[in-house]
Motif scaffolding. Structure first.
Motif, short mmCIF file in Angstrom:
data_model
loop_
_atom_site.label_atom_id
_atom_site.label_comp_id
_atom_site.label_asym_id
_atom_site.label_seq_id
_atom_site.Cartn_x
_atom_site.Cartn_y
_atom_site.Cartn_z
N VAL A 1 0.76 -1.35 -0.01
CA VAL A 1 -0.10 0.09 0.00
C VAL A 1 0.95 1.28 -0.04
N THR A 2 0.49 2.34 -0.61
CA THR A 2 1.20 3.64 -0.54
C THR A 2 0.22 4.49 0.03
N HIS A 3 0.58 5.03 1.13
CA HIS A 3 -0.26 6.13 1.68
C HIS A 3 0.33 7.42 2.30
N SER A 4 -0.53 8.34 2.62
CA SER A 4 -0.11 9.58 3.23
C SER A 4 -0.90 9.77 4.74
N GLU A 5 -0.07 10.35 5.40
CA GLU A 5 -0.74 10.88 6.80
C GLU A 5 -0.49 12.30 6.89
N MET A 6 -1.35 13.08 6.84
CA MET A 6 -1.29 14.59 7.12
C MET A 6 -2.06 15.30 8.17
N ASN A 7 -1.63 16.24 8.73
CA ASN A 7 -2.47 16.95 9.77
C ASN A 7 -3.47 17.55 8.78
N ALA A 8 -4.83 17.34 9.31
CA ALA A 8 -5.96 17.86 8.50
C ALA A 8 -6.22 19.22 8.70
N SER A 9 -5.58 19.71 9.60
CA SER A 9 -5.57 21.41 9.85
C SER A 9 -4.38 22.23 9.69
N ALA A 10 -4.89 23.37 9.19
CA ALA A 10 -3.60 24.23 8.88
C ALA A 10 -3.42 25.14 10.35
N THR A 11 -4.16 25.10 11.32
CA THR A 11 -3.87 25.75 12.36
C THR A 11 -3.61 25.12 13.70
N GLU A 12 -4.19 23.82 13.77
CA GLU A 12 -3.90 23.02 14.96
C GLU A 12 -2.91 21.85 14.75
N ASP A 13 -2.02 21.51 15.77
CA ASP A 13 -1.34 20.42 15.98
C ASP A 13 -2.14 19.27 15.98
N VAL A 14 -1.55 18.19 15.59
CA VAL A 14 -2.26 16.74 16.07
C VAL A 14 -1.18 15.74 16.82
#
Length: 238
Positions: free
Chosen positions: A101-114
């Motif tokens: 599998v090729t995947h990505s995991e990104m912070n979905a917010s431009a303002t809040e940390d995860v």
């Protein structure tokens, strides 16, 4: 007789990449400790912090069961199986990488940390068709809730291994036993998300963990309000 391995929070590996700060319980990437390779089928346990707007771009995995548990913020997921979406606190995600599998995991917010836990389990069957699962969950006070198990069941996700993930939340000054699902083959790994408690007399504080095997149960005494994750996995990979 029960066997124990205690992993205090401060003894974990640590990587600071600026946008990513990660504590590694087991050897991972640039952190290598020959005494911290795995706990049975539990191979990776990363406690991650990702800045707003940042994340892991597309990268491959194969023959690994990958579990993501957000603790704060939102995590956006996209993979080559066509699965995509956002998970947040109160949700859990499992990806069986299988044949690849090729995947990505990104912070979905431009303002809040995860903040999230990324956990890898070695599967008991290689080269399966990749699959993906995600669900919401809620844990009542003084409850241990099963989130992932080996078989398909309503209200849980399925993992390609004889393993269980359970989330628990208890008030202070509670005493109770936790029984293993498969005591003959498995061990139990407890990670304390917050609070303080004792496991068979071993004291744990926030972000400490303990692995236990060669027993059919553990006894827990909470000393403050506590939340913890239980992962039961086979100890013998042969």
């Amino acid at each position: 007789m029960a066997q124990y391995t205690l992993h205090k929070s401060a003894t974990r590996g640590y990587a600071n990449h600026g946008w990513l700060k990660s504590h590694h319980t087991f050897s991972f990437a640039g952190y290598f400790n020959p005494e911290r390779i795995n706990f049975g089928a539990l191979r990776v346990f990363n406690d991650d912090f990702v800045e707003a707007g940042m994340g892991f771009g597309k990268h491959p995995h194969e023959n690994m069961e990958i579990v993501s548990i957000p603790l704060e913020g939102k995590l956006a997921h996209n993979d080559s199986t066509g699965a995509n979406g956002i998970i947040q606190k109160g949700e859990i995600q499992i990806m069986s990488a299988g044949t690849g599998v090729t995947h990505s995991e990104m912070n979905a917010s431009a303002t809040e940390d995860v903040k999230f836990l990324q956990i890898w389990i070695i599967p008991n069957k290689m080269n399966i068709t990749p699959r993906y699962g995600q669900m919401e969950y809620f844990v009542n006070n003084n409850e241990i809730k099963t989130l992932i198990q080996p078989n398909t069941a309503e209200g849980t996700l399925r993992l390609q291994q004889n393993a269980w993930f359970k989330m628990a939340k208890f008030s202070g000054n509670e005493s109770f036993d936790v029984f293993l699902e498969d005591a003959q083959n498995n061990g139990l790994y407890l990670f304390l998300l917050n609070g303080s408690l004792e496991v068979d007399g071993h004291k744990l504080e926030t972000r400490d963990a303990i692995g236990i095997w060669d027993t059919n149960k553990i006894s827990i005494q909470t000393t403050t309000n506590s939340e913890f994750l239980l992962i039961e996995v086979p100890m013998n990979l042969n």
